[in-house]
Motif scaffolding. Structure first.
Motif, PDB file in Angstrom:
ATOM      1  N   ILE A   7       0.852  -1.197   0.000  1.00  0.00           N
ATOM      2  CA  ILE A   7       0.000   0.000   0.000  1.00  0.00           C
ATOM      3  C   ILE A   7       0.879   1.235   0.000  1.00  0.00           C
ATOM      4  N   ASP A   8       0.529   2.201  -0.817  1.00  0.00           N
ATOM      5  CA  ASP A   8       1.273   3.472  -0.843  1.00  0.00           C
ATOM      6  C   ASP A   8       0.270   4.601  -1.073  1.00  0.00           C
ATOM      7  N   ALA A   9       0.248   5.551  -0.147  1.00  0.00           N
ATOM      8  CA  ALA A   9      -0.695   6.666  -0.270  1.00  0.00           C
ATOM      9  C   ALA A   9      -0.327   7.542  -1.463  1.00  0.00           C
ATOM     10  N   ASP A  10      -1.337   8.172  -2.040  1.00  0.00           N
ATOM     11  CA  ASP A  10      -1.123   9.039  -3.194  1.00  0.00           C
ATOM     12  C   ASP A  10      -0.779  10.449  -2.724  1.00  0.00           C
ATOM     13  N   CYS A  11       0.288  10.980  -3.256  1.00  0.00           N
ATOM     14  CA  CYS A  11       0.811  12.323  -2.908  1.00  0.00           C
ATOM     15  C   CYS A  11       0.522  12.647  -1.431  1.00  0.00           C
ATOM     16  N   PHE A  12       1.038  11.791  -0.563  1.00  0.00           N
ATOM     17  CA  PHE A  12       0.611  11.723   0.845  1.00  0.00           C
ATOM     18  C   PHE A  12       0.480  13.070   1.570  1.00  0.00           C
ATOM     19  N   PHE A  13       1.591  13.799   1.722  1.00  0.00           N
ATOM     20  CA  PHE A  13       1.517  15.058   2.485  1.00  0.00           C
ATOM     21  C   PHE A  13       0.506  16.015   1.828  1.00  0.00           C
ATOM     22  N   ALA A  14       0.558  16.078   0.498  1.00  0.00           N
ATOM     23  CA  ALA A  14      -0.331  16.987  -0.237  1.00  0.00           C
ATOM     24  C   ALA A  14      -1.785  16.536  -0.087  1.00  0.00           C
ATOM     25  N   LEU A  41      10.773  20.827  -2.126  1.00  0.00           N
ATOM     26  CA  LEU A  41       9.437  20.266  -1.977  1.00  0.00           C
ATOM     27  C   LEU A  41       9.517  18.842  -1.431  1.00  0.00           C
ATOM     28  N   THR A  42       8.587  18.519  -0.536  1.00  0.00           N
ATOM     29  CA  THR A  42       8.498  17.115  -0.103  1.00  0.00           C
ATOM     30  C   THR A  42       7.693  16.328  -1.121  1.00  0.00           C
ATOM     31  N   THR A  43       6.602  16.949  -1.567  1.00  0.00           N
ATOM     32  CA  THR A  43       5.760  16.304  -2.581  1.00  0.00           C
ATOM     33  C   THR A  43       4.841  17.352  -3.173  1.00  0.00           C
ATOM     34  N   CYS A  44       4.067  16.957  -4.179  1.00  0.00           N
ATOM     35  CA  CYS A  44       3.095  17.876  -4.767  1.00  0.00           C
ATOM     36  C   CYS A  44       1.900  17.062  -5.243  1.00  0.00           C
ATOM     37  N   ASN A  45       0.784  17.733  -5.509  1.00  0.00           N
ATOM     38  CA  ASN A  45      -0.387  16.987  -5.972  1.00  0.00           C
ATOM     39  C   ASN A  45      -0.237  16.644  -7.462  1.00  0.00           C
ATOM     40  N   TYR A  46      -1.196  15.878  -7.976  1.00  0.00           N
ATOM     41  CA  TYR A  46      -1.058  15.408  -9.359  1.00  0.00           C
ATOM     42  C   TYR A  46      -1.174  16.533 -10.387  1.00  0.00           C
ATOM     43  N   PRO A  47      -2.058  17.543 -10.206  1.00  0.00           N
ATOM     44  CA  PRO A  47      -2.043  18.669 -11.151  1.00  0.00           C
ATOM     45  C   PRO A  47      -0.653  19.317 -11.265  1.00  0.00           C
ATOM     46  N   ALA A  48       0.051  19.440 -10.151  1.00  0.00           N
ATOM     47  CA  ALA A  48       1.398  20.038 -10.204  1.00  0.00           C
ATOM     48  C   ALA A  48       2.364  19.129 -10.953  1.00  0.00           C
ATOM     49  N   ARG A  49       2.159  17.827 -10.850  1.00  0.00           N
ATOM     50  CA  ARG A  49       3.064  16.893 -11.533  1.00  0.00           C
ATOM     51  C   ARG A  49       2.979  17.039 -13.046  1.00  0.00           C
ATOM     52  N   GLU A  50       1.834  17.524 -13.530  1.00  0.00           N
ATOM     53  CA  GLU A  50       1.706  17.721 -14.987  1.00  0.00           C
ATOM     54  C   GLU A  50       2.671  18.783 -15.491  1.00  0.00           C
ATOM     55  N   LEU A 102       6.327   6.624   6.100  1.00  0.00           N
ATOM     56  CA  LEU A 102       5.091   7.173   6.656  1.00  0.00           C
ATOM     57  C   LEU A 102       3.848   6.753   5.882  1.00  0.00           C
ATOM     58  N   ASP A 103       3.974   6.559   4.582  1.00  0.00           N
ATOM     59  CA  ASP A 103       2.750   6.316   3.792  1.00  0.00           C
ATOM     60  C   ASP A 103       2.754   4.984   3.060  1.00  0.00           C
ATOM     61  N   GLU A 104       3.615   4.067   3.523  1.00  0.00           N
ATOM     62  CA  GLU A 104       3.816   2.863   2.716  1.00  0.00           C
ATOM     63  C   GLU A 104       4.009   1.638   3.609  1.00  0.00           C
ATOM     64  N   HIS A 156      -1.240   1.736 -11.262  1.00  0.00           N
ATOM     65  CA  HIS A 156      -2.446   2.503 -11.570  1.00  0.00           C
ATOM     66  C   HIS A 156      -2.577   3.697 -10.642  1.00  0.00           C
ATOM     67  N   LYS A 157      -1.491   4.231 -10.162  1.00  0.00           N
ATOM     68  CA  LYS A 157      -1.503   5.396  -9.302  1.00  0.00           C
ATOM     69  C   LYS A 157      -2.044   6.587 -10.064  1.00  0.00           C
ATOM     70  N   PRO A 158      -2.769   7.550  -9.474  1.00  0.00           N
ATOM     71  CA  PRO A 158      -3.276   7.512  -8.102  1.00  0.00           C
ATOM     72  C   PRO A 158      -4.584   6.727  -8.000  1.00  0.00           C
ATOM     73  N   ARG A 350      14.785  12.631   8.933  1.00  0.00           N
ATOM     74  CA  ARG A 350      15.638  12.623   7.747  1.00  0.00           C
ATOM     75  C   ARG A 350      15.068  13.608   6.719  1.00  0.00           C
ATOM     76  N   ILE A 351      13.747  13.565   6.597  1.00  0.00           N
ATOM     77  CA  ILE A 351      13.126  14.455   5.632  1.00  0.00           C
ATOM     78  C   ILE A 351      13.350  15.902   6.054  1.00  0.00           C
ATOM     79  N   GLU A 352      13.157  16.163   7.352  1.00  0.00           N
ATOM     80  CA  GLU A 352      13.338  17.533   7.816  1.00  0.00           C
ATOM     81  C   GLU A 352      14.753  18.036   7.526  1.00  0.00           C
ATOM     82  N   ASN A 353      15.719  17.154   7.750  1.00  0.00           N
ATOM     83  CA  ASN A 353      17.092  17.568   7.470  1.00  0.00           C
ATOM     84  C   ASN A 353      17.260  17.970   6.027  1.00  0.00           C
ATOM     85  N   ARG A 354      16.567  17.220   5.191  1.00  0.00           N
ATOM     86  CA  ARG A 354      16.788  17.397   3.777  1.00  0.00           C
ATOM     87  C   ARG A 354      16.079  18.612   3.221  1.00  0.00           C
ATOM     88  N   ILE A 355      14.908  18.908   3.790  1.00  0.00           N
ATOM     89  CA  ILE A 355      14.148  19.937   3.100  1.00  0.00           C
ATOM     90  C   ILE A 355      14.004  21.253   3.834  1.00  0.00           C
TER      91      ILE A 355
HETATM   92  P1  TTP Z   1       6.079   8.989  -1.693  1.00  0.00           P
HETATM   93  O1  TTP Z   1       5.145   7.848  -1.450  1.00  0.00           O
HETATM   94  O2  TTP Z   1       7.351   8.703  -2.391  1.00  0.00           O
HETATM   95  O3  TTP Z   1       5.356  10.104  -2.554  1.00  0.00           O
HETATM   96  P2  TTP Z   1       3.876  10.628  -2.476  1.00  0.00           P
HETATM   97  O4  TTP Z   1       3.041   9.812  -1.559  1.00  0.00           O
HETATM   98  O5  TTP Z   1       3.909  12.091  -2.197  1.00  0.00           O
HETATM   99  O6  TTP Z   1       3.376  10.462  -3.984  1.00  0.00           O
HETATM  100  P3  TTP Z   1       2.961   9.133  -4.755  1.00  0.00           P
HETATM  101  O7  TTP Z   1       1.525   9.315  -5.103  1.00  0.00           O
HETATM  102  O8  TTP Z   1       3.838   9.122  -5.971  1.00  0.00           O
HETATM  103  O9  TTP Z   1       3.219   7.983  -3.842  1.00  0.00           O
HETATM  104  O10 TTP Z   1       6.444   9.688  -0.345  1.00  0.00           O
HETATM  105  C1  TTP Z   1       5.526   9.834   0.735  1.00  0.00           C
HETATM  106  C2  TTP Z   1       5.714  11.173   1.421  1.00  0.00           C
HETATM  107  O11 TTP Z   1       7.063  11.307   1.876  1.00  0.00           O
HETATM  108  C3  TTP Z   1       5.472  12.359   0.510  1.00  0.00           C
HETATM  109  O12 TTP Z   1       4.103  12.737   0.470  1.00  0.00           O
HETATM  110  C4  TTP Z   1       6.367  13.400   1.071  1.00  0.00           C
HETATM  111  C5  TTP Z   1       7.505  12.655   1.724  1.00  0.00           C
HETATM  112  N1  TTP Z   1       8.717  12.744   0.881  1.00  0.00           N
HETATM  113  C6  TTP Z   1       9.701  13.685   1.170  1.00  0.00           C
HETATM  114  O13 TTP Z   1       9.575  14.425   2.138  1.00  0.00           O
HETATM  115  N2  TTP Z   1      10.788  13.780   0.373  1.00  0.00           N
HETATM  116  C7  TTP Z   1      10.964  12.991  -0.722  1.00  0.00           C
HETATM  117  O14 TTP Z   1      11.972  13.115  -1.436  1.00  0.00           O
HETATM  118  C8  TTP Z   1       9.956  12.016  -1.019  1.00  0.00           C
HETATM  119  C9  TTP Z   1      10.105  11.133  -2.227  1.00  0.00           C
HETATM  120  C10 TTP Z   1       8.849  11.940  -0.207  1.00  0.00           C
END
Ligand code: TTP
Ligand code: MG
Length: 356
Positions: A7-14, A41-50, A102-104, A156-158, A350-355
């Protein structure tokens, strides 16, 4: 044969931000640091991905690709909360859960008898429960192992479901590019390309010895994955269920006051552990473990959200009364609300460090 769901959430944070403010849904929108602060950016919604906007992209670059992009700041505590709620939902279907981030998560539903044991139907039930209860969508992949299930969840995401039944695993894997294999990054892919391998079908024709010389023990994994095989089991250990300290004494303790005398020291240690791992908000029960000198073990527990000397004293007295024998080992512990698994809790840092 295993039945695995990934299972993997779609554009999770967004998705969470769009749920809380539906006006964001139809416009390009991202979650991340500010362009001025040289954020990413951590992530973006699908309209932004276009527009080509992607995770981990500098926000300034994303604005160049999509000037009308709206960027919201990251709210990790909120996303952790939803993540824990997702995990709670998964647990209604199976206890064989391995969260990856977090989303998988991987779920092993081999032994599940609900839904006539149909992994596809379980996956659909999970997807619809998450949608109704949490207001976000997740995609799922269903197959006979982790590798194929994970690739499938992206298919077949999202908001999609892809099932790869046993008889299709071979042909499904054959058509995959080598980058689909976990562990094959740009460098390995380039090496494999130069050797003439672009797809898993190509890789199946490789000379195993040559591959071994080039990639060492990883060559075995490469060949297995190329055939759609993956023997890895679900690792459920990642969800931390308790925290405890225990001591085996070199000389047995007399049953009674000498044991009670050890309590303050043990409790101090337990509290340090709880604090260090930041688990105090997840305590659901306190327990005491006693091993007597006949090697029998007993545990006594009670519901409680704090670890107090008084609670442990009472539990210990109750446990000691069960046998009139000297004691070899004493342990104090706290059972935890499943909440978030440990590895997982490190991810946002880790994400916080990075972004940010
Ligand atoms: P992902 O599952 O990789 O991406 P997503 O859920 O945003 O989009 P998708 O529909 O393609 O699955 O990552 C889950 C969350 O982790 C994402 O919403 C934000 C965070 N994240 C970061 O902070 N930095 C990153 O480089 C990535 C890839 C994700
Ligand atoms: Mg995702």
């Amino acid at each position: 044969m295993q039945k695995i769901i990934h299972i993997d959430a779609d554009c999770f944070f967004a998705a969470i931000e769009m749920r809380d403010d539906p006006s964001l849904a139809d416009r390009p929108f991202a979650v991340g640091g500010s362009a001025e602060g040289r954020g990413v950016l951590t992530t973006c919604n699908y309209p932004a991905r276009e527009y080509g906007v992607r995770s981990a992209m500098p926000t300034a670059q994303a604005y160049r690709l999509c000037p009308e992009l709206l960027v919201m700041p990251v709210n990790i505590p909120k996303y952790r909360g939803v993540s824990a709620q997702m995990l709670d939902i998964f647990e209604r279907f199976t206890d064989q859960i391995e969260p990856l981030s977090l989303d998988e998560a991987f779920l092993d539903v081999t032994e599940v008898t609900d839904f006539a044991g149909s992994a596809s139907r379980i996956a659909e039930a999970i997807r619809s429960t998450v949608r109704t209860e949490l207001g976000i969508t997740v995609s799922a992949g269903v197959s006979v192992n982790k590798f194929i299930a994970k690739v499938a969840s992206d298919w077949h995401k999202p908001d999609g479901l892809k099932v790869v039944p046993p008889e299709e695993v071979d042909s499904f894997a054959a058509a995959l590019g080598i980058r689909a294999i976990p562990g094959v990054g740009p460098v390995t892919a380039e090496k494999l390309n130069r050797m003439g391998f672009k797809t898993c079908a190509d890789l199946r024709r490789a000379d195993p010895l040559k591959l071994k010389r080039r990639f060492g023990s990883f060559s075995q994994t490469l060949l297995e994955r190329a055939h759609g095989q993956d023997r890895r089991r679900i690792n459920t250990q990642r969800i931390r269920k308790s925290v405890s300290v225990e001591h085996t004494y070199s000389n047995d303790l007399a049953n009674g006051d000498p044991c009670l005398g050890k309590l303050p020291g043990l409790l101090k240690e337990l509290r340090q552990r709880i604090e260090k791992a930041d688990l105090s908000g997840r305590i659901r029960k306190a327990y005491v473990k006693i091993k007597f000198n006949d090697f029998s073990t007993t545990t006594v527990e009670r519901v409680g959200t704090a670890v107090t000397l008084e609670d442990y004293r009472e539990l210990l007295v109750e446990g000691l009364a069960r046998k009139e024998l000297p004691v070899r080992l004493l342990g104090l512990g706290a059972r935890l609300d499943p909440g978030l698994p440990e590895r997982y809790e490190q991810l946002p840092l880790r994400i916080e460090n990075r972004i940010l």
